[in-house]
Design a protein around this motif. Sequence first.
Motif, mmCIF file in Angstrom:
data_model
loop_
_atom_site.group_PDB
_atom_site.id
_atom_site.type_symbol
_atom_site.label_atom_id
_atom_site.label_comp_id
_atom_site.label_asym_id
_atom_site.label_seq_id
_atom_site.Cartn_x
_atom_site.Cartn_y
_atom_site.Cartn_z
ATOM 1 N N SER A 34 -1.841 0.177 0.298
ATOM 2 C CA SER A 34 -1.103 0.012 1.560
ATOM 3 C C SER A 34 -1.977 0.368 2.754
ATOM 4 C CB SER A 34 0.166 0.869 1.547
ATOM 5 O OG SER A 34 -0.155 2.249 1.522
ATOM 6 N N TRP A 38 -2.931 -2.261 5.654
ATOM 7 C CA TRP A 38 -2.647 -1.949 7.057
ATOM 8 C C TRP A 38 -3.871 -2.245 7.936
ATOM 9 C CZ3 TRP A 38 1.685 -1.029 9.623
ATOM 10 C CH2 TRP A 38 1.629 -0.460 10.889
ATOM 11 N N HIS A 41 -4.322 -5.988 8.310
ATOM 12 C CA HIS A 41 -3.385 -6.532 9.298
ATOM 13 C C HIS A 41 -3.848 -6.214 10.713
ATOM 14 C CE1 HIS A 41 -0.403 -8.272 6.744
ATOM 15 N NE2 HIS A 41 -0.123 -7.150 6.126
ATOM 16 N N HIS A 132 -1.186 5.799 9.757
ATOM 17 C CA HIS A 132 -0.423 5.050 8.750
ATOM 18 C C HIS A 132 0.075 6.010 7.683
ATOM 19 C CE1 HIS A 132 -0.008 2.264 5.165
ATOM 20 N NE2 HIS A 132 0.815 1.750 6.060
ATOM 21 N N ASN A 133 1.397 6.056 7.524
ATOM 22 C CA ASN A 133 2.033 6.905 6.510
ATOM 23 C C ASN A 133 1.547 8.344 6.573
ATOM 24 O OD1 ASN A 133 3.488 4.715 5.550
ATOM 25 N ND2 ASN A 133 2.036 4.258 3.907
ATOM 26 N N GLU A 173 1.567 4.110 15.081
ATOM 27 C CA GLU A 173 1.883 3.305 13.905
ATOM 28 C C GLU A 173 2.852 2.169 14.246
ATOM 29 O OE1 GLU A 173 3.016 4.161 9.202
ATOM 30 O OE2 GLU A 173 2.461 5.835 10.522
ATOM 31 N N TYR A 177 2.290 -4.917 13.646
ATOM 32 C CA TYR A 177 3.720 -4.909 13.381
ATOM 33 C C TYR A 177 3.981 -4.950 11.880
ATOM 34 C CZ TYR A 177 3.895 -6.090 18.331
ATOM 35 O OH TYR A 177 3.735 -6.085 19.693
ATOM 36 N N ARG A 178 4.957 -4.160 11.435
ATOM 37 C CA ARG A 178 5.264 -4.085 10.004
ATOM 38 C C ARG A 178 5.953 -5.351 9.496
ATOM 39 N NH1 ARG A 178 4.830 0.673 7.301
ATOM 40 N NH2 ARG A 178 4.317 2.525 8.528
ATOM 41 N N ASP A 179 6.871 -5.885 10.281
ATOM 42 C CA ASP A 179 7.704 -6.995 9.811
ATOM 43 C C ASP A 179 7.455 -8.273 10.599
ATOM 44 O OD1 ASP A 179 9.007 -5.283 7.957
ATOM 45 O OD2 ASP A 179 10.241 -4.504 9.596
#
Length: 509
Positions: A34, A38, A41, A132-133, A173, A177-179
Motif C-alpha cells: 500500500s 501510494w 499514485h 500515509h497510514n 494524506e 486522492y484515495r477514491d
Amino acid sequence: MRICVAVLVRVAGYDEAMADFSQILATRPDFDDSDREWLHHLVADWQVIADLSFADLLLILQKGDGSYIFAEQCRPSTVVSMRVDDVVGQQVDAWMRNECEAAMQHDGVYRSQNLQHIDGMNICNTYAPIRHNGKTLGLVLRETNLENRESNGRYEWESLEVGRQLFAMITREQFPYRDAVMNQRHNARVSDGFMRLTVDGDVTYASPNAISCFRRLGMVDMMQGKNLGEVGAGLIHQNDPVPESLPLVLLGKAPVDSELNANHSVVSIRSMPLMDGHGRTGAIVLCRDITELRRREVELQTKDATISEIHHRVKNNLQAVSALLRLQARKTKSQEVKKELQEAMRRVQTIAMVHEGLSQTADENVDFDKVISNLLRMSVDLASMRDQHITIDFVGKFGKMPAQDATPLSLVLTELITNAVEHGYDGRKEGHITVSVGREGKCLNVVVEDDGNGMDQEESNGMAKASGSGLGTQIINTFVTNDFGGNVRWEHGRDGGTRVILDMTLRAA
C-alpha cells in the motif's frame, strides 16, 4: 540468450547505478504494497502541482544508511524547467540533508531558510512530508525560481494559490486522492484551462483557455460568480449525452473526470477537490477541448467497422466460391477431377477462415492461434477417413499477425497437415500430429511432426521433396521461400513418421 548489463555512472555527482522509480522503491523493505502504491499514485498525478506552482518537483526517499536519494522528478509544462539533467538515482547534496531531516519530522510544509543558487537563479526549496497510514514515506521537494514571482498577474496568482493548497494536502494524506475515478483517456492539463470553485461550486476564477472551452459549448455569459453546475446544465440539450459523473465534476465534490458534450463540441473536465485540515474548501476544475480528438475517434471507429465488413464480405464471397466448387465436384464423373476440385475448395475455405478472423477484430491483426487451431483440426477431419482417429496438439503460440502474413502461413500449415494425414497415415487407423511454434519478434520457427509411415526423401533441383509431393508441396515451398524468405527441411521423425521444419521471417509482424 539475453544479456543484461548494469552500467554504473560516476560523473558529475552520480554515485548510484541509474535506476527507475520502481527499482528504488524495491530497496525499501519497510514499505508495504500500500505504501508503494501510494507513492506510485502520487507521481502519476503530481504533474498538476508542478504546473500550477510553476516549479520543479523532486521525490526524496531515505536509504537504509540514513542518506537521502532523489527517487523521481517532475518538470513543469507551464514554465521552463530548472533541471536540465535527470537526477533520479543521485544522492541528495550533503548541505540539504539537515533540511530533509527537519522536514521529515515537521507536521506540515517545511520551508528552507536558505536560498539555493543555480546558474544565477535564486531557488527557494519547500518540502512536503508524504504521509500515509501514520508513516512518513519521504518528501516532495518543490524548487521555485524566485525570478518567476516578479510580475504575476491574476492567472499566475490563482494558479500559485491552488498549487500551494494541493502541495499542502500531501502532508495531510489528502493528495493523491484515495477514491479518484479517472478514465485517463483525455486528461485535461493546467495549460488547457482551469477554474477555481467555492465549496458550493461557484466559479471564483476561470482562465482564458477555460472560458474558450465553454464558449465552444455555447456559453455566452460571464463565468465568474456563476455556479458551474448550473452553467453546465444550461448548455445541455435534450438529446445530448450526460455521463453520470458530470454533476460531481461540475460541482467539484469528488476527484472525478467526465465529459460535457454540447453544441457539437466536447470538453473533457476533471475536478480536484481542495481541502484543509477541516475538510473540503472548494475545488479546481481542469478542462480541455477534445472535439477534434472525438471526431478522429469516430472516424477510426467507422474505418474499423468498414474494414471488418469488407473482411466479412470477402469471407462470404470465398465461401460462395467454395460452394460452387463443391457443386462442380459432385457433378463430375472423373475421380481425379473430383479430388482436385475438393483440394481447391479446401484451399479457398482456408483463406475464408482467415478473413473471418479478421472480421471479428477491431484492427488489421488476427489472433492466429485461434484461427489456425480451428483450421488445422478441420483439415485433419476433412483429410482423414471415416474409420481413422487422428489427433493434433499445439506447443507454443503464434501470436497476432496481419492478413499479409496470416493468409500464406495458413495455406502452408494446412497443406502440411493434409499431406501428413493423406500420405503419412495411409492404411493406419490412429495417429498423432504435433505442431510446435517458436516466435521472437519477426522470427518464426514451426515444426510439424507426425508418427505416421515416414517419407521417401529425394532431391529435385536442390529442393527437398516428400512422398506425395505435388501441388501441395509446391505451395509450401513457394510461400515459405518467396513470401517469408525462409526454408523448409523434411526429415525423418524421432519415432518414425515425418518431421518438417519451417524457418521463416514474418513481413508485417
